[in-house]
Every structure is written in structure tokens, then in C-alpha cells.
Design an enzyme around this catalytic site. Structure first.
Site, PDB file in Angstrom:
ATOM      1  N   GLN A  78       0.837  -1.194   0.000  1.00  0.00           N
ATOM      2  CA  GLN A  78       0.000   0.000   0.000  1.00  0.00           C
ATOM      3  C   GLN A  78       0.877   1.250   0.000  1.00  0.00           C
ATOM      4  O   GLN A  78       1.228   1.786   1.046  1.00  0.00           O
ATOM      5  CB  GLN A  78      -0.946   0.020   1.207  1.00  0.00           C
ATOM      6  N   PHE A  79       1.198   1.718  -1.196  1.00  0.00           N
ATOM      7  CA  PHE A  79       2.090   2.868  -1.326  1.00  0.00           C
ATOM      8  C   PHE A  79       1.483   4.137  -0.738  1.00  0.00           C
ATOM      9  O   PHE A  79       2.202   5.062  -0.366  1.00  0.00           O
ATOM     10  CB  PHE A  79       2.514   3.088  -2.776  1.00  0.00           C
ATOM     11  N   THR A  80       0.167   4.185  -0.577  1.00  0.00           N
ATOM     12  CA  THR A  80      -0.466   5.397  -0.067  1.00  0.00           C
ATOM     13  C   THR A  80      -0.109   5.670   1.388  1.00  0.00           C
ATOM     14  O   THR A  80      -0.396   6.755   1.891  1.00  0.00           O
ATOM     15  CB  THR A  80      -1.997   5.354  -0.231  1.00  0.00           C
TER      16      THR A  80
END
Length: 149
Positions: A78-80
Site C-alpha cells: 500500500q504505497f499510499t
């Protein structure tokens, strides 16, 4: 490297309406990789997470780890988690790792958790995923390998 860790009774992740990962009792780890992260960050978080005492003992106190309860892990990239929302209204992802580094460290993290003899399921890196989480407690923790929080 950042992680959101949630204690769950069950969880699953789907891509294109197909379940690609599913666990029962254990933890969901949403994992973000930063541009300055290394294998040492992955080692630190893997060891920390599998040993977190977030499961209830016979007295109802959180004294047991994932290893103690022989729980499972669902690990999802989850790069966010590196979204910087301090300025404006659109998050900046300039601190996120580029895809090649992020994928390599995500896969290394998975390998490290498996090395603790934990059953691991995963999402698909960079795919649009639908995650179903039955958070138990609820217990949710934020971890950062650089100890920002």
C-alpha cells in the site's frame, strides 16, 4: 517502511472479483515502502510485527504474539501509506519508493515473515485490490521502521 497492522478474525483480498489471499485468525499488514528504505527496514519491521504482543492470553490481556498464537498474516502492499497530506488537498507521494524498489522490499518482507514459520497470504503488488478485514478488538497499530511514529 511503514505498516498498518490489524488484528483480525479473518480477512481476504480480491483482484478482479477473485480472492487471491485469505486468512483466518491473525493479522493484516498494509505495507508501504519509502524511497530511502533498505533490507534493514524490512528486517526490523518483520521481527517487530511477528513479536508484537497484541493477542489475548487466558486472562484476556494482550500478552501473546502472532508466533505464540500460531496466527496467519495477510500482507498487502500500500504505497499510499507514504502520502503526504500536509500541503494542499492532493496527497504527495514523493517519499514513496519507485515501483522496482518497492516490489523488491515488499517481497523481501514477505520472505522474512515466512521465515518465522508464519503462514502468509498476499495481495498482488500494484494491482487494484478490494480488502475485507474483520478487525478484532478493534486492534490497529501504526509502525514505521525509521521510528517517525
Amino acid at each position: 517502511m511503514r505498516a498498518v497492522v490489524q488484528r483480525v478474525t479473518k480477512a481476504s483480498v480480491s483482484v478482479d472479483n477473485e480472492v487471491v489471499g485469505k486468512i483466518s485468525n491473525g493479522i493484516v499488514i498494509l505495507l508501504g515502502v519509502g524511497k530511502d528504505d533498505t533490507e534493514e527496514d524490512a528486517k526490523y519491521l518483520a521481527e517487530k510485527i511477528v513479536n508484537l504482543r497484541i493477542f489475548d492470553d487466558e486472562d484476556g490481556k494482550m500478552n501473546l504474539s502472532l508466533l505464540d498464537v500460531k496466527g496467519q498474516a495477510l500482507i498487502i502492499s500500500q504505497f499510499t501509506l507514504y502520502g503526504d497530506c500536509r500541503r494542499g488537498r492532493r496527497p504527495s507521494y514523493s517519499d514513496s519508493a519507485p515501483p522496482d524498489l518497492a516490489k523488491a522490499l515488499y517481497e523481501k518482507f514477505i520472505e522474512l515473515v515466512k521465515n518465522y514459520d508464519v503462514h502468509v497470504e498476499t495481495g498482488i503488488f500494484a494491482a487494484h485490490m478490494l480488502v475485507e478485514i474483520h478487525n478484532d478488538g478493534p486492534v490497529t497499530l501504526l509502525l514505521d521502521s525509521k521510528k517517525v511514529f
